[in-house]
Write an enzyme that holds these catalytic residues in place. Structure first.
Site, PDB file in Angstrom:
ATOM      1  N   HIS A 156       0.832  -1.211   0.000  1.00 59.41           N
ATOM      2  CA  HIS A 156       0.000   0.000   0.000  1.00 59.41           C
ATOM      3  C   HIS A 156       0.871   1.268   0.000  1.00 59.41           C
ATOM      4  O   HIS A 156       0.441   2.326   0.463  1.00 59.41           O
ATOM      5  CB  HIS A 156      -0.943   0.038   1.204  1.00 59.41           C
ATOM      6  CG  HIS A 156      -1.783  -1.180   1.360  1.00 59.41           C
ATOM      7  ND1 HIS A 156      -2.952  -1.376   0.657  1.00 59.41           N
ATOM      8  CD2 HIS A 156      -1.606  -2.297   2.125  1.00 59.41           C
ATOM      9  CE1 HIS A 156      -3.474  -2.550   1.003  1.00 59.41           C
ATOM     10  NE2 HIS A 156      -2.661  -3.132   1.873  1.00 59.41           N
ATOM     11  N   SER A 278      17.498  19.226 -15.966  1.00 63.00           N
ATOM     12  CA  SER A 278      16.447  20.229 -16.114  1.00 63.00           C
ATOM     13  C   SER A 278      17.023  21.495 -16.726  1.00 63.00           C
ATOM     14  O   SER A 278      18.177  21.838 -16.496  1.00 63.00           O
ATOM     15  CB  SER A 278      15.830  20.539 -14.748  1.00 63.00           C
ATOM     16  OG  SER A 278      15.079  21.732 -14.785  1.00 63.00           O
ATOM     17  N   LYS A 284      18.848  18.492 -10.876  1.00 64.13           N
ATOM     18  CA  LYS A 284      18.027  17.379 -11.333  1.00 64.13           C
ATOM     19  C   LYS A 284      18.838  16.297 -12.058  1.00 64.13           C
ATOM     20  O   LYS A 284      19.726  16.588 -12.858  1.00 64.13           O
ATOM     21  CB  LYS A 284      16.926  17.884 -12.285  1.00 64.13           C
ATOM     22  CG  LYS A 284      15.894  18.791 -11.639  1.00 64.13           C
ATOM     23  CD  LYS A 284      14.984  18.029 -10.697  1.00 64.13           C
ATOM     24  CE  LYS A 284      14.061  17.092 -11.414  1.00 64.13           C
ATOM     25  NZ  LYS A 284      13.097  17.774 -12.290  1.00 64.13           N
ATOM     26  N   GLU A 291      11.135   6.399 -17.521  1.00 60.59           N
ATOM     27  CA  GLU A 291       9.815   6.972 -17.799  1.00 60.59           C
ATOM     28  C   GLU A 291       9.353   6.607 -19.208  1.00 60.59           C
ATOM     29  O   GLU A 291       8.170   6.305 -19.429  1.00 60.59           O
ATOM     30  CB  GLU A 291       9.840   8.480 -17.605  1.00 60.59           C
ATOM     31  CG  GLU A 291       9.991   8.878 -16.144  1.00 60.59           C
ATOM     32  CD  GLU A 291      10.178  10.367 -15.930  1.00 60.59           C
ATOM     33  OE1 GLU A 291       9.938  10.835 -14.814  1.00 60.59           O
ATOM     34  OE2 GLU A 291      10.581  11.062 -16.889  1.00 60.59           O
TER      35      GLU A 291
END
Length: 432
Positions: A156, A278, A284, A291
């Site tokens: 969860h 970034s 970043k 992704e």
């Protein structure tokens, strides 16, 4: 040139453009298999007397020359030629005269494209199997390498119980075992010969379909000529289901990696050259590869549904709708192979953080260990559970995990079962 065109007939350019669509683009991928099927068919025609032995030998020699051109990358489907079948027959006729016009005896474009797709899918399933095997071997290697590096387990998305990187890598290795079972089933379906079914109703010629099955090294025939045509679309759909299962494993693994790279987790990292940055935030290190694997593999999982919608209300027999299976499935196969390759590139260079569970925030991972310790002292499980639960509620829970974790059953932190997983994988590989 159109194989079906009669004298003094023509087709509107608009209609031709719409009906051909992107077919030539994907026919180029089928070219080597079209020639392979034609060589088998012509060989059989010579053996049953529908061509002379000399004619068949001449045609086979010319077809092998075209096959070499395909291999060298010099073959193309000309703008005024409808499809790969027409292009091959046109080249043969130009080079060996009327013999080239005889190779279509006992054959339809329907069974031609069916056998082309079966041969193509059979090879692509093997290619994907090889790519899966490479990733599987890497996952097992990483599982063994990092088997002693503990990792928080979650249910969860809440801190649950101790896990390990060995367990995590090994889980995805075993997932690929089941995925490959589906790929083996798809291979068995693709490995059946539809050639000789003609337009779907056989032929009055004395064709030897067993012989073309042998020549093309198919495992068996699609025996019934009507069903041989019905496998068009069905074979693509079954293959898509198998590939979507592999894609689902990759998508879940990619999602884990995106989470584990997050600074709030910080379980894994990668060399700078494998991440992106970034335009305005200099700190970043984005997981763009994962992704995109996630996104591409989620799209691949939609392919069986898209094929279902395309095929679902078609009666038996050939229909032009089936042409679209190529543009739905073929690009997805290339995407899947790329995702398998890039997942391997990334995980080969993964950097695992050590001593993760020493952080205070993970102390409740060991609540079950605390319960089990009390049970081992003779306290009934439910009573032990209540005792530890009360400690947690009062904020006085303490458990010393530095003495190590005694997980010994099959498939646990201390007994990963990788040898058994590898054995299971190798058993599946033998099915191809």
């Amino acid at each position: 040139m159109k194989l079906w065109q009669k004298e003094n007939t023509s087709v509107s350019k608009l209609i031709e453009s719409f009906t051909v669509g992107r077919d030539k683009e994907f026919d180029q991928l089928l070219a080597q298999y079209d020639v392979q099927g034609s060589i088998a068919h012509v060989t059989m025609l010579g053996e049953v007397g529908l061509m002379t032995q000399d004619e068949a030998a001449t045609a086979v020699l010319a077809l092998k020359a075209i096959a070499e051109e395909i291999h060298q990358g010099t073959f193309s489907i000309q703008p005024d030629v409808e499809d790969v079948h027409s292009q091959v027959e046109l080249l043969l006729t130009e080079r060996i005269g009327d013999i080239g016009k005889k190779i279509h005896s006992g054959r339809s474009r329907n069974d031609q494209v069916a056998v082309d797709i079966k041969l193509y899918l059979r090879q692509e399933i093997l290619n994907v199997k090889d790519a899966v095997q490479e990733l599987f071997n890497l996952l097992i290697t990483q599982s063994e390498k990092y088997k002693d590096h503990l990792l928080p387990g979650y249910t969860h998305l809440q801190i649950a119980m101790p896990s390990s990187f060995g367990l995590w890598f090994g889980a995805y290795a075993e997932s690929l075992v089941d995925d490959l079972e589906l790929a083996a089933a798809a291979y068995a379906v693709a490995n059946k010969n539809p050639l000789g079914s003609g337009a779907g109703y056989g032929s009055s010629f004395p064709l030897n379909r067993t012989r073309t099955t042998e020549l093309l090294q198919f495992g068996s025939l699609n025996h019934n000529s009507v069903y041989a045509q019905m496998t068009r679309g069905k074979t693509e759909k079954i293959t898509a289901f198998a590939f979507s299962s592999i894609a689902a494993t990759l998508s879940k693994l990619a999602m884990d990696c995106c989470i584990y790279m997050n600074q709030n987790f910080g379980f894994i990292s990668f060399p700078n050259e494998l991440t992106t940055g970034s335009s305005i935030m200099p700190h970043k290190k984005n997981p763009d590869v994962f992704e995109l694997i996630r996104a591409k593999c989620n799209r691949i999982q939609s392919i069986p549904n898209e094929l279902t919608l395309l095929l679902n209300n078609l009666p038996s027999g050939y229909h032009r709708d089936l042409q679209l299976t190529k543009e739905i499935l073929f690009p997805a196969i290339e995407e899947l192979k790329a995702c398998l390759q890039l997942m391997g590139v990334m995980l080969e260079q993964v950097q695992v953080k050590e001593n993760l569970l020493a952080d205070e925030k993970y102390k409740y991972l060991f609540s079950v260990e605390a319960v089990n310790e009390l049970v081992n002292k003779g306290i009934p499980f439910r009573q032990a559970y209540q005792e530890v639960g009360n400690q947690i509620e009062k904020g006085v829970f303490q458990f010393d995990f530095s003495k190590g974790l005694a997980h010994t059953h099959e498939g646990s932190i201390g007994n990963l079962g990788n040898d058994a997983i590898r054995k299971a994988f190798n058993q599946v590989v033998k099915k191809f």
